[in-house]
Design an enzyme around this catalytic site. Sequence first.
Site, PDB file in Angstrom:
ATOM      1  N   ARG A  56       0.850  -1.211   0.000  1.00 47.29           N
ATOM      2  CA  ARG A  56       0.000   0.000   0.000  1.00 47.29           C
ATOM      3  C   ARG A  56       0.886   1.262   0.000  1.00 47.29           C
ATOM      4  O   ARG A  56       0.638   2.220  -0.697  1.00 47.29           O
ATOM      5  CB  ARG A  56      -0.907   0.053   1.239  1.00 47.29           C
ATOM      6  N   ASN A  87      -9.186   7.557   5.268  1.00 48.39           N
ATOM      7  CA  ASN A  87      -8.080   7.084   4.428  1.00 48.39           C
ATOM      8  C   ASN A  87      -6.750   7.183   5.158  1.00 48.39           C
ATOM      9  O   ASN A  87      -6.509   8.109   5.925  1.00 48.39           O
ATOM     10  CB  ASN A  87      -8.017   7.896   3.133  1.00 48.39           C
ATOM     11  N   HIS A 104      -8.320   6.518  10.794  1.00 52.04           N
ATOM     12  CA  HIS A 104      -7.824   5.137  10.758  1.00 52.04           C
ATOM     13  C   HIS A 104      -6.304   5.046  10.632  1.00 52.04           C
ATOM     14  O   HIS A 104      -5.780   4.025  10.204  1.00 52.04           O
ATOM     15  CB  HIS A 104      -8.508   4.370   9.612  1.00 52.04           C
ATOM     16  N   SER A 170     -18.460   3.966   1.647  1.00 53.68           N
ATOM     17  CA  SER A 170     -19.626   3.070   1.645  1.00 53.68           C
ATOM     18  C   SER A 170     -20.431   3.200   2.940  1.00 53.68           C
ATOM     19  O   SER A 170     -21.498   2.597   3.055  1.00 53.68           O
ATOM     20  CB  SER A 170     -19.163   1.626   1.467  1.00 53.68           C
TER      21      SER A 170
HETATM   22  P1  OAD Z   1     -15.154   1.274   0.862  1.00 54.60           P
HETATM   23  O1  OAD Z   1     -14.309   0.466  -0.060  1.00 54.60           O
HETATM   24  O2  OAD Z   1     -16.010   0.563   1.831  1.00 54.60           O
HETATM   25  O3  OAD Z   1     -16.111   2.209   0.007  1.00 54.60           O
HETATM   26  C1  OAD Z   1     -15.609   2.977  -1.045  1.00 54.60           C
HETATM   27  C2  OAD Z   1     -16.708   3.819  -1.612  1.00 54.60           C
HETATM   28  O4  OAD Z   1     -16.150   4.594  -2.640  1.00 54.60           O
HETATM   29  C3  OAD Z   1     -17.877   3.010  -2.214  1.00 54.60           C
HETATM   30  O5  OAD Z   1     -19.105   3.495  -1.707  1.00 54.60           O
HETATM   31  C4  OAD Z   1     -17.745   3.282  -3.704  1.00 54.60           C
HETATM   32  O6  OAD Z   1     -18.998   3.353  -4.370  1.00 54.60           O
HETATM   33  C5  OAD Z   1     -17.052   4.631  -3.709  1.00 54.60           C
HETATM   34  N1  OAD Z   1     -16.290   4.956  -4.924  1.00 54.60           N
HETATM   35  C6  OAD Z   1     -15.688   4.126  -5.798  1.00 54.60           C
HETATM   36  N2  OAD Z   1     -15.090   4.835  -6.778  1.00 54.60           N
HETATM   37  C7  OAD Z   1     -15.310   6.152  -6.508  1.00 54.60           C
HETATM   38  C8  OAD Z   1     -14.955   7.376  -7.139  1.00 54.60           C
HETATM   39  N3  OAD Z   1     -14.236   7.413  -8.258  1.00 54.60           N
HETATM   40  N4  OAD Z   1     -15.376   8.521  -6.565  1.00 54.60           N
HETATM   41  C9  OAD Z   1     -16.101   8.513  -5.419  1.00 54.60           C
HETATM   42  N5  OAD Z   1     -16.470   7.388  -4.801  1.00 54.60           N
HETATM   43  C10 OAD Z   1     -16.080   6.217  -5.326  1.00 54.60           C
HETATM   44  O7  OAD Z   1     -14.177   2.323   1.570  1.00 54.60           O
HETATM   45  P2  OAD Z   1     -14.426   3.181   2.892  1.00 54.60           P
HETATM   46  O8  OAD Z   1     -15.856   3.561   3.029  1.00 54.60           O
HETATM   47  O9  OAD Z   1     -13.402   4.245   2.911  1.00 54.60           O
HETATM   48  O10 OAD Z   1     -10.528   0.777   7.314  1.00 54.60           O
HETATM   49  O11 OAD Z   1     -14.072   2.101   3.989  1.00 54.60           O
HETATM   50  C11 OAD Z   1     -14.026   2.456   5.337  1.00 54.60           C
HETATM   51  C12 OAD Z   1     -12.935   1.686   6.058  1.00 54.60           C
HETATM   52  O12 OAD Z   1     -13.065   0.291   5.794  1.00 54.60           O
HETATM   53  C13 OAD Z   1     -11.538   2.004   5.551  1.00 54.60           C
HETATM   54  O13 OAD Z   1     -10.990   3.140   6.166  1.00 54.60           O
HETATM   55  C14 OAD Z   1     -10.759   0.777   5.899  1.00 54.60           C
HETATM   56  C15 OAD Z   1     -11.778  -0.263   5.490  1.00 54.60           C
HETATM   57  O14 OAD Z   1     -11.693  -1.497   6.101  1.00 54.60           O
HETATM   58  C16 OAD Z   1      -9.434   0.187   7.801  1.00 54.60           C
HETATM   59  O15 OAD Z   1      -8.650  -0.449   7.131  1.00 54.60           O
HETATM   60  C17 OAD Z   1      -9.271   0.382   9.267  1.00 54.60           C
END
Ligand code: OAD
Length: 224
Positions: A56, A87, A104, A170
Site C-alpha cells: 500500500r 483514508n 484510521h 460506503s
Molecule cells: P469502501 O471500499 O467501503 O467504500 C468505497 C466507496 O467509494 C464506495 O461506496 C464506492 O462506491 C465509492 N467509490 C468508488 N469509486 C469512486 C470514485 N471514483 N469517486 C467517489 N467514490 C467512489 O471504503 P471506505 O468507506 O473508505 O478501514 O471504507 C471504510 C474503512 O473500511 C476504511 O478506512 C478501511 C476499510 O476497512 C481500515 O482499514 C481500518
Amino acid sequence: MKHIVVLSGAGVSAESGLKTFRDADGLWEGHDVMEVATPEGFAKNPELVLNFYNERRKQLLEVKPNSAHYDLAALEKDYKVTIITQNVDDLHERAGSTNVIHLHGELLKARPVNSNNIILWNTDMKLGDVDEKGRQIRPHIVWFGEAVPMIDLAVDVCKTADILIIIGTSMQVYPAAGLKDYVKKGTPIFYIDPNPADIHDKHVKTIKEKASSGMKTVIKDLTS
Ligand code: OAD
C-alpha cells in the site's frame, strides 16, 4: 466563516489509482481483512501484514492527488474546512488541505507495538525493525477491534459543522459512519458517491457521481 466538515473514504482516492476496499476488485476481495487488518492477524502472521502495508505504501508513493482532493483543499479560500478522513493515504495533505484528521491512521507513520510513540516511515517495514527498547515497529493503522483515538475530536468537529460533505465512502464502518448523526439538526449534507449507501435523511443531497465530478457539482451548488 462557515465551517465545512468533510468525511472522506477510499472513493476520493480511487481516481488517483488507489483501490477501494469493498468495490468489486477492491482490497478486501484479494485479502482477508481478519488476516491483514486485525491485531490477531498481526500476532499470527506479522510478515503477511507488514507486506500488505508495504505494498500500500509503495503504491501511495507512486500516485498523486486528483481534482477532488484539490477542490476540497481550495474550499479553504472561502470556508473554514476540516477533513475527517478514513483514508490512510496523504493525498488530502499533498493537495493542500491543512486541517486533516486521520481516523484510521496513516500509512507514512509507524509505531512500536503497545506504544503511541509515532514516527515517520516511508520505506518497507520488516520483521526485526525494532525501537530502542526492542519492540517491533508496526504500521500506524487502526485495525479492526482497536480503539479509534481520534473519534472524540471528530465528533466535536461534526457538532460545529455548517455544511457536511461525505465523499467516497460506503458508510459501512463504525464509528466513522455514525459521525453524520452529530451535525446540528438541519445542517445540509452532500453525499458524493457513484454507488451510494442508502442514507435516510431529508437533509442529505446524494450526488451519484465520481469524486471529481461530484465536487464540481457541490461547488456549483455552494456558489449558486
Ligand atoms: P469502501 O471500499 O467501503 O467504500 C468505497 C466507496 O467509494 C464506495 O461506496 C464506492 O462506491 C465509492 N467509490 C468508488 N469509486 C469512486 C470514485 N471514483 N469517486 C467517489 N467514490 C467512489 O471504503 P471506505 O468507506 O473508505 O478501514 O471504507 C471504510 C474503512 O473500511 C476504511 O478506512 C478501511 C476499510 O476497512 C481500515 O482499514 C481500518
